[in-house]
Design an enzyme around this catalytic site. Sequence first.
Site, mmCIF file in Angstrom:
data_model
loop_
_atom_site.group_PDB
_atom_site.id
_atom_site.type_symbol
_atom_site.label_atom_id
_atom_site.label_comp_id
_atom_site.label_asym_id
_atom_site.label_seq_id
_atom_site.Cartn_x
_atom_site.Cartn_y
_atom_site.Cartn_z
ATOM 1 N N HIS A 107 1.635 -10.230 2.178
ATOM 2 C CA HIS A 107 0.883 -9.280 3.016
ATOM 3 C C HIS A 107 0.091 -10.068 4.065
ATOM 4 O O HIS A 107 -0.433 -11.142 3.781
ATOM 5 C CB HIS A 107 -0.057 -8.442 2.147
ATOM 6 C CG HIS A 107 -0.644 -7.294 2.908
ATOM 7 N ND1 HIS A 107 -1.664 -7.462 3.823
ATOM 8 C CD2 HIS A 107 -0.340 -5.973 2.927
ATOM 9 C CE1 HIS A 107 -1.959 -6.285 4.367
ATOM 10 N NE2 HIS A 107 -1.171 -5.367 3.837
ATOM 11 N N SER A 146 -1.250 1.853 9.641
ATOM 12 C CA SER A 146 -1.878 3.101 10.101
ATOM 13 C C SER A 146 -1.014 4.344 9.881
ATOM 14 O O SER A 146 -1.031 5.269 10.687
ATOM 15 C CB SER A 146 -2.287 2.980 11.576
ATOM 16 O OG SER A 146 -3.245 1.938 11.730
ATOM 17 N N ASN A 158 -1.094 1.247 -1.062
ATOM 18 C CA ASN A 158 -1.671 -0.093 -1.221
ATOM 19 C C ASN A 158 -3.195 0.036 -1.185
ATOM 20 O O ASN A 158 -3.778 0.243 -0.121
ATOM 21 C CB ASN A 158 -1.173 -1.006 -0.075
ATOM 22 C CG ASN A 158 -1.807 -2.383 -0.117
ATOM 23 O OD1 ASN A 158 -2.408 -2.769 -1.124
ATOM 24 N ND2 ASN A 158 -1.682 -3.121 0.976
ATOM 25 N N TRP A 159 -3.791 -0.085 -2.358
ATOM 26 C CA TRP A 159 -5.253 0.063 -2.430
ATOM 27 C C TRP A 159 -5.986 -1.142 -1.856
ATOM 28 O O TRP A 159 -7.197 -1.090 -1.663
ATOM 29 C CB TRP A 159 -5.697 0.215 -3.879
ATOM 30 C CG TRP A 159 -5.275 1.479 -4.551
ATOM 31 C CD1 TRP A 159 -4.687 2.572 -3.985
ATOM 32 C CD2 TRP A 159 -5.437 1.777 -5.949
ATOM 33 N NE1 TRP A 159 -4.473 3.527 -4.940
ATOM 34 C CE2 TRP A 159 -4.914 3.069 -6.150
ATOM 35 C CE3 TRP A 159 -5.953 1.080 -7.040
ATOM 36 C CZ2 TRP A 159 -4.914 3.672 -7.415
ATOM 37 C CZ3 TRP A 159 -5.941 1.682 -8.287
ATOM 38 C CH2 TRP A 159 -5.438 2.959 -8.470
ATOM 39 N N LYS A 160 -5.274 -2.257 -1.685
ATOM 40 C CA LYS A 160 -5.927 -3.524 -1.291
ATOM 41 C C LYS A 160 -7.031 -3.846 -2.312
ATOM 42 O O LYS A 160 -6.869 -3.527 -3.478
ATOM 43 C CB LYS A 160 -6.448 -3.421 0.140
ATOM 44 C CG LYS A 160 -5.371 -2.874 1.089
ATOM 45 C CD LYS A 160 -5.693 -3.054 2.528
ATOM 46 C CE LYS A 160 -4.528 -2.515 3.360
ATOM 47 N NZ LYS A 160 -4.634 -2.862 4.759
ATOM 48 N N GLY A 211 -1.921 2.072 3.417
ATOM 49 C CA GLY A 211 -3.175 1.455 2.972
ATOM 50 C C GLY A 211 -4.302 2.473 2.923
ATOM 51 O O GLY A 211 -4.417 3.278 1.999
ATOM 52 N N GLY A 212 -5.148 2.464 3.954
ATOM 53 C CA GLY A 212 -6.348 3.294 3.997
ATOM 54 C C GLY A 212 -6.127 4.748 3.603
ATOM 55 O O GLY A 212 -6.932 5.327 2.866
ATOM 56 N N GLU A 257 -2.750 -9.818 5.202
ATOM 57 C CA GLU A 257 -4.139 -10.162 4.842
ATOM 58 C C GLU A 257 -4.173 -11.429 3.986
ATOM 59 O O GLU A 257 -5.120 -12.209 4.065
ATOM 60 C CB GLU A 257 -4.796 -8.968 4.134
ATOM 61 C CG GLU A 257 -5.114 -7.857 5.135
ATOM 62 C CD GLU A 257 -5.082 -6.454 4.556
ATOM 63 O OE1 GLU A 257 -5.082 -6.298 3.325
ATOM 64 O OE2 GLU A 257 -5.056 -5.491 5.360
ATOM 65 N N GLU A 297 5.302 -4.660 8.783
ATOM 66 C CA GLU A 297 3.916 -4.288 9.042
ATOM 67 C C GLU A 297 3.361 -5.130 10.191
ATOM 68 O O GLU A 297 2.835 -6.226 9.948
ATOM 69 C CB GLU A 297 3.053 -4.549 7.806
ATOM 70 C CG GLU A 297 3.420 -3.741 6.599
ATOM 71 C CD GLU A 297 2.210 -3.566 5.680
ATOM 72 O OE1 GLU A 297 1.813 -2.422 5.460
ATOM 73 O OE2 GLU A 297 1.653 -4.567 5.229
ATOM 74 N N GLY A 331 -4.564 -0.983 9.628
ATOM 75 C CA GLY A 331 -5.962 -0.569 9.587
ATOM 76 C C GLY A 331 -6.586 -0.340 10.955
ATOM 77 O O GLY A 331 -7.807 -0.248 11.071
HETATM 78 P P1 PGA Z 1 -3.138 0.683 6.639
HETATM 79 O O1 PGA Z 1 -2.645 -0.590 5.789
HETATM 80 O O2 PGA Z 1 -2.275 1.851 6.209
HETATM 81 O O3 PGA Z 1 -4.572 0.876 6.249
HETATM 82 O O4 PGA Z 1 -2.943 0.362 8.064
HETATM 83 C C1 PGA Z 1 -1.293 -0.801 5.515
HETATM 84 C C2 PGA Z 1 -1.134 -2.079 4.722
HETATM 85 O O5 PGA Z 1 -1.844 -3.057 5.010
HETATM 86 O O6 PGA Z 1 -0.307 -2.158 3.817
#
Ligand code: PGA
Length: 251
Positions: A94, A211, A8-10, A232-233, A96, A166, A172
């Site tokens: 998500h 994470s 997930n690049w966001k 994500g990251g 966010e 999640e 993150g």
């Molecule tokens: P993260 O994000 O791996 O950076 O914690 C995961 C996500 O939000 O899908």
Amino acid sequence: MKKLLIANWKMNYGPIKAGSWIRAFRRERLPKDIDIAVAVPFVSLAAARASLGRASIPALAAQNTFWEDEGAYTGEVSPTMLSEFGAAYCLVGHSERRTHLGETDDMVAKKAAALQKAGIAPVICVGETAAQRKKGEAVKAVRAQVQSAIANLKGDGRAPCVVAYEPVWAIGSGRPCSPQDTKEMHELIRGVLTKKFGHLAEEIRIIYGGSVDVRNISEYMTTTGVDGALVGGASLDPRNFGLICRAAVPA
Ligand code: PGA
């Protein structure tokens, strides 16, 4: 059940960088027996598709959608538009988006159903906040999110969705949910899915996100009831995501 890893690049990587990420990732040695997808911003879908050429790995995912096919919804993108790019998956709900854009359970349910109708697998994201976990309300919160999100899905044929657990506090933060707590929550989610879909629920992948990195991926992948990961990251560097894919499958 084949495991699923989604990068997930966001809100990272416009068309130019998306193209180079895909080309670099294509050079990685990848395990064969897992499904791999990458969730890219809308504006980068065409570039990602072009850089893939005839290749089908990674599969493409979108990060959001609207619930109508077309019409007066300025700024929105529909599931039918996404299917023109050959998107196989689309994230919905998500945290966010729930936090910054006020996405509600009702909106998530409508989006999931619209995606299913368009032949795109909704990846329904759920998870409790730190405050909810502290108050002992994590189970209640996640159960309510899943029940609501799947309410309009049809249970005939293939798996109607993917569910991504999640926990908001793990995203993150560098503080992943422990495999034991993850296992318990996945069991709860499986129970909710079984109530609605019966045996078909066994085919629904429940993946973990928050994470995940190259050091902990194998722990999750060997945890009972965890069918993959949303990364994500740690997916922003294509070589690092390649490492995660390899670490996900025992040699
Ligand atoms: P993260 O994000 O791996 O950076 O914690 C995961 C996500 O939000 O899908």
